[in-house]
Design an enzyme around this catalytic site. Structure first.
Site, short mmCIF file in Angstrom:
data_model
loop_
_atom_site.label_atom_id
_atom_site.label_comp_id
_atom_site.label_asym_id
_atom_site.label_seq_id
_atom_site.Cartn_x
_atom_site.Cartn_y
_atom_site.Cartn_z
N ASP A 32 85.26 77.57 116.42
CA ASP A 32 86.32 77.82 117.39
C ASP A 32 85.79 78.58 118.59
O ASP A 32 84.58 78.78 118.75
CB ASP A 32 87.50 78.55 116.74
CG ASP A 32 87.13 79.93 116.21
OD1 ASP A 32 86.10 80.49 116.63
OD2 ASP A 32 87.88 80.44 115.36
N GLY A 74 86.31 64.33 122.79
CA GLY A 74 87.66 64.03 123.23
C GLY A 74 88.14 64.98 124.30
O GLY A 74 89.25 64.85 124.82
N THR A 75 87.31 65.95 124.65
CA THR A 75 87.63 66.88 125.73
C THR A 75 87.66 66.13 127.06
O THR A 75 86.75 65.35 127.35
CB THR A 75 86.57 68.00 125.81
OG1 THR A 75 86.54 68.69 124.56
CG2 THR A 75 86.88 68.98 126.92
N ALA A 100 88.85 59.50 126.65
CA ALA A 100 90.01 60.33 126.95
C ALA A 100 91.11 60.13 125.93
O ALA A 100 92.02 60.96 125.81
CB ALA A 100 90.54 60.01 128.35
N HIS A 134 103.13 64.16 129.63
CA HIS A 134 102.56 64.95 128.54
C HIS A 134 103.28 66.30 128.45
O HIS A 134 104.03 66.68 129.34
CB HIS A 134 101.07 65.20 128.76
CG HIS A 134 100.21 64.03 128.39
ND1 HIS A 134 99.92 63.02 129.28
CD2 HIS A 134 99.58 63.70 127.22
CE1 HIS A 134 99.15 62.12 128.68
NE2 HIS A 134 98.93 62.51 127.43
N LYS A 138 99.42 70.88 128.54
CA LYS A 138 98.24 70.09 128.95
C LYS A 138 97.75 70.59 130.30
O LYS A 138 98.51 70.65 131.27
CB LYS A 138 98.57 68.60 129.01
CG LYS A 138 97.35 67.72 129.31
CD LYS A 138 97.68 66.26 129.10
CE LYS A 138 96.48 65.38 129.46
NZ LYS A 138 95.30 65.67 128.61
N GLY A 144 93.34 61.96 131.31
CA GLY A 144 92.14 61.13 131.28
C GLY A 144 92.46 59.68 131.02
O GLY A 144 91.81 58.77 131.56
N THR A 145 93.47 59.43 130.20
CA THR A 145 93.88 58.05 129.91
C THR A 145 94.43 57.38 131.17
O THR A 145 94.15 56.20 131.43
CB THR A 145 94.94 58.03 128.80
OG1 THR A 145 94.40 58.65 127.63
CG2 THR A 145 95.38 56.62 128.47
#
Length: 248
Positions: A32, A74-75, A100, A134, A138, A144-145
């Site tokens: 973490d 996935g960042t 993304a 979202h 966020k 990103g998508t």
């Protein structure tokens, strides 16, 4: 397979749950924000899955690359430095897969949007725009998508030349500009929509995420694929590479 997870937020926790429920994989470690990341922390793992934030990803990347363990990222929020990251991955002889959005449903949606953008390209009466929603936590926008969708629309439809993320009070949208709108609302997991409009009709193509489980499961599947590929063909990959091979 054994996974080391970097990031213990909502997505990291969902990935850990998917791994635990698989019955055949295990989480070697969860690192973490309070963990000082060093290459030795990844030894004994078959793949790394990173869901953090831009700053943490950049800070941790040298150690992850040095470890030699394949990395799934996935960042989001670092598309502007993608060329630099690709060079770092290549120089290290490493393997990194970035997306993304790892949801299979989203990636089918994106391919559908790209095909629709291609089909309307010869017909000037059709215009196209994109929007995403979202949760309020966020940090980046557009998502990103959404940016990936915009790239796919621009590549498929020569009538659109550039992306407009925000409209101003004193400027109209030009015909060759693609608007990508963002909305932050409550606890929305994620909704993406392409809008195609003409004087005669409207076409709406949408994907709505019902939970984070689809994203997490896709990340794990991508990590399994990358770990197998790493031994013979290290490099920088995207979800398209994974899906093209899977769908073939």
């Amino acid at each position: 397979m054994r996974f080391t997870l970097v990031g213990n937020g909502r997505m990291g926790q969902q990935v850990a749950l998917v791994i635990a429920q698989s019955g055949c994989h295990e989480t070697a470690a969860v690192l973490d924000i309070n963990t000082a990341i060093t290459p030795d922390l990844f030894q004994g793992s078959d793949a790394i899955i990173d869901f953090t934030v831009r700053e943490a990803f950049f800070a941790n990347l040298p150690a992850m690359l040095e470890s030699g363990v394949p990395i799934v990222v996935g960042t989001t929020g670092w598309d502007d430095l993608r060329d630099e990251i690709e060079v770092k991955v290549s120089d290290a002889g490493a393997s990194l897969l970035y997306s993304a959005n790892f949801s299979l449903g989203v990636n089918i949606f994106l391919r559908t949007v790209r095909e629709a953008a291609r089909l309307i390209a010869p017909f000037g009466q059709f215009d196209i725009a994109f929007a995403e929603q979202h949760h309020t936590a966020k940090a980046d926008f557009p998502s990103g998508t959404a940016l990936r969708a915009a790239d796919m629309i621009l590549s498929a439809n020569s009538r659109k030349k550039s992306v407009v993320r925000q409209l101003s009070d004193d400027k109209k949208l030009a015909p060759d500009e693609l608007q990508v709108a963002s909305l932050r609302l409550g606890s929305v997991f994620g909704k993406h929509s392409a809008f195609i409009d003409s004087d005669a009709d409207e076409i709406v193509i949408s994907h709505t995420a019902k939970s984070r489980s689809g994203f997490a499961a896709g990340a794990v599947e991508a990590a399994i694929w990358l770990a197998r590929r790493h031994t013979t063909a290290p490099g920088f990959y995207t979800m398209d590479d994974f899906l093209n091979e899977t769908f073939s």
